[in-house]
Design a protein around this motif. Sequence first.
Motif, short mmCIF file in Angstrom:
data_model
loop_
_atom_site.label_atom_id
_atom_site.label_comp_id
_atom_site.label_asym_id
_atom_site.label_seq_id
_atom_site.Cartn_x
_atom_site.Cartn_y
_atom_site.Cartn_z
N ASN A 18 -2.60 -7.43 0.02
CA ASN A 18 -2.65 -8.83 0.58
C ASN A 18 -1.30 -9.46 0.40
OD1 ASN A 18 -5.46 -8.82 1.28
ND2 ASN A 18 -5.98 -9.63 -0.87
N ALA A 19 -0.52 -9.18 -0.55
CA ALA A 19 0.68 -9.43 -0.81
C ALA A 19 1.90 -9.16 0.27
CB ALA A 19 1.34 -9.18 -2.17
N VAL A 20 1.76 -7.77 0.50
CA VAL A 20 2.51 -7.10 1.25
C VAL A 20 2.50 -7.37 2.88
CG1 VAL A 20 1.54 -4.67 2.09
CG2 VAL A 20 3.96 -4.83 1.68
N LYS A 21 1.20 -7.72 3.28
CA LYS A 21 1.00 -8.44 4.46
C LYS A 21 1.95 -9.41 4.91
CE LYS A 21 -3.72 -6.11 4.84
NZ LYS A 21 -4.99 -6.29 4.91
N ILE A 22 2.57 -10.23 3.78
CA ILE A 22 3.11 -11.64 4.35
C ILE A 22 4.53 -11.21 4.90
CG2 ILE A 22 4.15 -13.16 2.74
CD1 ILE A 22 1.60 -12.91 1.05
N ILE A 23 4.95 -9.94 4.58
CA ILE A 23 6.20 -9.75 5.21
C ILE A 23 6.17 -9.09 6.54
CG2 ILE A 23 7.06 -8.92 2.92
CD1 ILE A 23 6.87 -6.16 4.28
N ILE A 24 4.89 -8.93 7.19
CA ILE A 24 4.73 -8.61 8.71
C ILE A 24 5.45 -10.04 9.41
CG2 ILE A 24 3.11 -8.23 10.40
CD1 ILE A 24 1.53 -6.90 8.49
N GLY A 25 6.15 -9.67 10.38
CA GLY A 25 6.85 -10.53 11.17
C GLY A 25 8.43 -10.59 10.99
N ASP A 26 8.77 -11.58 11.64
CA ASP A 26 10.38 -11.90 11.47
C ASP A 26 10.72 -12.57 10.28
OD1 ASP A 26 11.26 -10.33 14.09
OD2 ASP A 26 10.94 -12.40 15.19
N VAL A 72 13.18 -1.52 1.28
CA VAL A 72 11.85 -1.22 1.09
C VAL A 72 11.72 -1.09 -0.55
CG1 VAL A 72 10.01 0.62 1.31
CG2 VAL A 72 11.46 -0.14 3.34
N ARG A 73 12.61 -0.50 -0.94
CA ARG A 73 12.48 -0.19 -2.54
C ARG A 73 12.50 -1.26 -3.35
NH1 ARG A 73 17.47 3.63 -4.14
NH2 ARG A 73 16.59 3.37 -6.08
N ASN A 74 13.28 -2.53 -3.08
CA ASN A 74 13.12 -3.94 -3.59
C ASN A 74 12.07 -4.57 -3.48
OD1 ASN A 74 15.84 -3.16 -4.62
ND2 ASN A 74 16.73 -4.29 -3.16
N ILE A 75 11.27 -4.24 -2.15
CA ILE A 75 9.97 -4.99 -1.98
C ILE A 75 8.75 -4.34 -2.80
CG2 ILE A 75 8.13 -5.11 -0.18
CD1 ILE A 75 10.46 -5.47 2.09
N MET A 76 9.02 -2.98 -2.92
CA MET A 76 7.91 -2.28 -3.64
C MET A 76 8.02 -2.38 -5.12
SD MET A 76 5.77 -0.59 -2.10
CE MET A 76 5.08 -0.12 -3.55
N GLY A 77 9.28 -2.84 -5.50
CA GLY A 77 9.36 -3.20 -7.07
C GLY A 77 8.67 -4.67 -7.53
N SER A 78 8.80 -5.40 -6.36
CA SER A 78 8.02 -6.84 -6.50
C SER A 78 6.64 -6.65 -6.28
CB SER A 78 8.57 -7.95 -5.56
OG SER A 78 9.96 -8.13 -5.90
#
Length: 120
Positions: A18-26, A72-78
């Motif tokens: 649910n959290a990662v879907k927030i990054i979809i888009g510009d 990508v690595r920093n997004i994954m850390g969060s």
Amino acid sequence: DRYVWHIHYSLNILAMDNAVKIIIGDHDFSAFKKKDEVYKSNVREVFRARVKNKGSIIYFIIEARGFLRYMVRNIMGSIILVGSSKITIDEFIKILESKDREKAGPTAPARGLFLRKIKY
């Protein structure tokens, strides 16, 4: 050891997805770039972002027009912080909106990261 990031505690896969879907888009991904790295633009378009699991293996899938260094690595850390209940989805959104690398989670190790396909 060379090809996966071993996490020795339970993660909430649904919260992570649910959290990662927030990054979809510009979005401006300044909060997730390499610290002090300068780009012409920190905006990238993400087409797809998912977290799913098969057995004990968790997969993070991201498709985008381009990536910032360590994005990508920093997004994954969060996202791991969300999955371990150390931050909420709302806090993840605030990190993205802050554009501040200092507010984001740790950099995930490279050993679990694979470039699967490049499309032109």
